[in-house]
Scaffold this motif. Structure first.
Motif, PDB file in Angstrom:
ATOM      1  N   ASN A  45       1.661  -2.447  -8.303  1.00 23.30           N
ATOM      2  CA  ASN A  45       0.994  -1.710  -7.227  1.00 23.30           C
ATOM      3  C   ASN A  45      -0.490  -1.557  -7.566  1.00 23.30           C
ATOM      4  N   HIS A  48      -3.974   0.661  -3.980  1.00 17.77           N
ATOM      5  CA  HIS A  48      -3.194   1.751  -3.414  1.00 17.77           C
ATOM      6  C   HIS A  48      -4.094   2.945  -3.090  1.00 17.77           C
ATOM      7  N   CYS A  52      -1.632   9.324  -3.057  1.00 20.06           N
ATOM      8  CA  CYS A  52      -0.175   9.174  -2.946  1.00 20.06           C
ATOM      9  C   CYS A  52       0.339   7.831  -3.436  1.00 20.06           C
ATOM     10  N   ARG A  54       0.230   5.029  -2.019  1.00 23.18           N
ATOM     11  CA  ARG A  54       0.712   4.147  -0.957  1.00 23.18           C
ATOM     12  C   ARG A  54       0.011   2.795  -1.067  1.00 23.18           C
ATOM     13  N   CYS A  76       0.119  11.324  -9.131  1.00 19.33           N
ATOM     14  CA  CYS A  76       1.249  10.476  -8.754  1.00 19.33           C
ATOM     15  C   CYS A  76       1.175   9.179  -9.556  1.00 19.33           C
ATOM     16  N   ALA A  78       2.988   5.610  -9.769  1.00 20.51           N
ATOM     17  CA  ALA A  78       3.880   4.704  -9.040  1.00 20.51           C
ATOM     18  C   ALA A  78       3.427   3.270  -9.323  1.00 20.51           C
ATOM     19  N   GLY A 217       7.448   9.592   1.477  1.00 24.82           N
ATOM     20  CA  GLY A 217       6.937  10.690   0.660  1.00 24.82           C
ATOM     21  C   GLY A 217       7.403  12.055   1.136  1.00 24.82           C
ATOM     22  N   ARG A 242       6.779   2.292  -5.068  1.00 24.80           N
ATOM     23  CA  ARG A 242       6.330   2.846  -3.778  1.00 24.80           C
ATOM     24  C   ARG A 242       6.577   1.779  -2.724  1.00 24.80           C
TER      25      ARG A 242
END
Length: 250
Positions: A45, A48, A52, A54, A76, A78, A217, A242
């Motif tokens: 990831n 992002h 969060c 994402r 966070c 991820a 989330g 994620r």
């Protein structure tokens, strides 16, 4: 010479050579749970949302959701997108009783956690987002509990006393048996978590909240707010992967 100790040592060496020193995916020789070739194929990831995590096309930005409604958590972690090899490993654990995949998943996450918390304060306590008792009975185990237990073992090996504690009884309890998240639309998932969880026992001031995957989330946000209301001062989110929005999926 202690022949009993010697035989035990040799058996352990042979077992490790035959079964443990292999990549969990392609079964080639590997010093860790995954060989370098398989690691290179993981869906990292990289780009992002700063808050969060994402997945986005551009790095170092805040997504629209975090700009309009900032999440209750500040940290966070991820490291992967929920696709490709990572998705297969997680689904193997959750739906196909392939519990041997727990070790490579937690090893990968622990490596990223060690990097993310370098020079920072670690959480005092590790909690996980639990399944409903009826779902645990149906599946035979709670996958987030199993993953969190193995993750704690690996972190304790590296951190010692600094490792977040994992209580025998998880303070977060799911009281509403909602429909499986993977079968719901995004709109349905956003509605689902309300009043589904409660906090049943005292918690630490600095919490790490673990889940295997974060999609919208909404579950993470709901549990975070419950923990803050119950006395936590900071909640850090730890997820393995994620889920990308549909427009960002390859």
């Amino acid at each position: 010479m202690d022949w009993k100790k010697l035989s035990t040592t040799k058996i352990t060496e042979v077992y490790s050579r035959l079964f443990l020193n292999l990549c969990y995916i392609c079964h080639t020789k590997a010093k860790t749970t995954l060989c370098q070739s398989c690691k290179q194929g993981l869906p990292s990831n990289h780009t992002h949302c700063l808050q969060c995590k994402r997945p986005t096309y551009v790095s170092n930005i805040l997504c629209g959701q975090c700009q309009s409604t900032p999440p209750a958590y500040q940290v966070c972690v991820a490291p992967y997108r929920f696709e490709g090899i990572i998705k297969n490993l997680i689904h193997g654990v959750k739906f196909n009783q392939r519990n041997h995949y727990i070790r490579p998943l937690t090893t990968l996450l622990s490596e990223h956690l060690m990097e993310s918390y370098s020079g920072k304060h670690w959480p005092e306590q590790l909690l996980y987002v639990p399944s409903h008792p009826s779902r645990i009975k149906e599946r035979g185990f709670c996958q987030t509990k199993a993953l969190a237990t193995q993750l704690t073992r690996e972190l304790r090996h590296q951190l010692g006393d600094k490792c977040p504690s994992l209580t025998k009884k998880n303070p977060i309890k799911k009281i509403k048996n909602t429909q499986a998240q993977h079968s719901l639309s995004r709109k349905e998932r956003l509605k689902g978590p309300k009043n589904s969880y409660v906090i049943t026992s005292p918690i630490a001031k600095h919490i790490a909240l673990f889940d295997d995957v974060m999609t919208t989330g909404s579950t993470i946000e709901h549990c975070t707010k419950l923990l803050l209301a119950a006395g936590a001062e900071q909640v850090d989110i730890w997820v393995i992967a994620r889920t990308p929005d549909k427009e960002h999926q390859i």
